[in-house]
Design a protein around this motif. Structure first.
Motif, short mmCIF file in Angstrom:
data_model
loop_
_atom_site.label_atom_id
_atom_site.label_comp_id
_atom_site.label_asym_id
_atom_site.label_seq_id
_atom_site.Cartn_x
_atom_site.Cartn_y
_atom_site.Cartn_z
N UNK A 163 0.83 -1.20 0.00
CA UNK A 163 0.00 0.00 0.00
C UNK A 163 0.87 1.25 0.00
N UNK A 164 1.96 1.26 0.78
CA UNK A 164 2.81 2.45 0.84
C UNK A 164 3.45 2.73 -0.51
N UNK A 165 3.66 1.70 -1.31
CA UNK A 165 4.24 1.85 -2.65
C UNK A 165 3.17 2.22 -3.67
N UNK A 166 1.91 2.35 -3.22
CA UNK A 166 0.78 2.73 -4.08
C UNK A 166 0.56 1.75 -5.23
N UNK A 167 0.62 0.48 -4.91
CA UNK A 167 0.36 -0.55 -5.91
C UNK A 167 -1.12 -0.93 -5.85
N UNK A 168 -1.83 -0.73 -6.95
CA UNK A 168 -3.27 -1.01 -6.97
C UNK A 168 -3.59 -2.46 -6.60
N UNK A 169 -2.73 -3.36 -6.92
CA UNK A 169 -3.01 -4.77 -6.58
C UNK A 169 -3.07 -4.96 -5.07
N UNK A 200 -10.72 4.16 0.08
CA UNK A 200 -10.06 5.31 -0.54
C UNK A 200 -9.16 6.00 0.48
N UNK A 201 -9.65 6.14 1.68
CA UNK A 201 -8.85 6.74 2.75
C UNK A 201 -7.62 5.89 3.05
N UNK A 202 -7.79 4.59 3.05
CA UNK A 202 -6.68 3.66 3.28
C UNK A 202 -5.64 3.78 2.16
N UNK A 203 -6.11 4.00 0.94
CA UNK A 203 -5.20 4.17 -0.20
C UNK A 203 -4.43 5.48 -0.08
N UNK A 204 -5.14 6.54 0.32
CA UNK A 204 -4.51 7.86 0.41
C UNK A 204 -3.55 7.95 1.59
N UNK A 205 -3.90 7.33 2.70
CA UNK A 205 -3.06 7.34 3.90
C UNK A 205 -2.92 5.93 4.44
N UNK A 206 -1.96 5.20 3.90
CA UNK A 206 -1.79 3.82 4.36
C UNK A 206 -1.57 3.76 5.88
N UNK A 207 -2.06 2.67 6.47
CA UNK A 207 -1.99 2.49 7.92
C UNK A 207 -0.65 1.89 8.30
#
Length: 172
Positions: free
Chosen positions: A1-7, A43-50
């Protein structure tokens, strides 16, 4: 998620989507709103990974976040509904009936206005009555009386000024 990979987001959605949707549906009691909230959560998780070190287990974090946002939505709906209801009551509430004193004052003022109108010239009174009683514009009055617009405006203005003076004198 931090690398912004859609998969990565797809995997998380596949794994936790039904849990998030279930919590949202239980709180909101509306399928469309639960679907929207589920989308907002991911969407929030995508924008700000936990950061799992800070929040512990991801499922607990998602459940708490979903429940919290769902309750916020309910509160927002409740505030909006209360505002609409109060506004509706204010709009639909009939004005209170005038007291006998208010009615007497109104009748006295109406009589004063009628007496003051009677002291105006015929043209001034006619222009004012057509404007205020019939609700006609200055142009419509000019057409109806077959007079130039400037003349009608002049009659109206002079009549209103004289009416103001007459009414002021009747109060004093």
């Amino acid at each position: 998620m931090k690398a912004k990979q859609p998969t990565a987001l797809g995997c998380l959605y596949d794994h936790y989507g039904s849990v998030v949707y279930g919590v949202a549906l239980k709180v909101l009691q509306s399928q469309p709103e639960a679907e929207d909230l589920t989308q907002e959560i991911f969407l929030s998780l995508w924008q700000r990974p936990v950061d799992s070190a800070k929040h512990g287990h991801l499922m607990r974090y998602l459940i708490v976040m979903t429940r919290s946002r769902a309750i916020d939505k309910l509160r927002s709906h409740s505030r909006t509904l209360n505002l609409v209801q109060r506004w509706g009551q204010n709009v639909t509430a009939a004005p209170p009936a005038p007291t006998p004193v208010e009615q007497a004052v109104f009748n006295e003022r109406s009589q004063q206005v009628r007496q003051a109108l009677a002291q105006l010239s015929v043209q001034q009174r006619q222009a004012i009555e057509l404007a205020y009683d019939a609700g006609l514009s200055q142009s419509e009055i000019a057409q109806q009386l077959n007079k130039p617009l400037g003349t009608v405006k002049s009659w109206t203005r002079q009549g209103l000024l004289k009416l103001k003076q007459l009414l002021r004198d009747s109060i004093d």
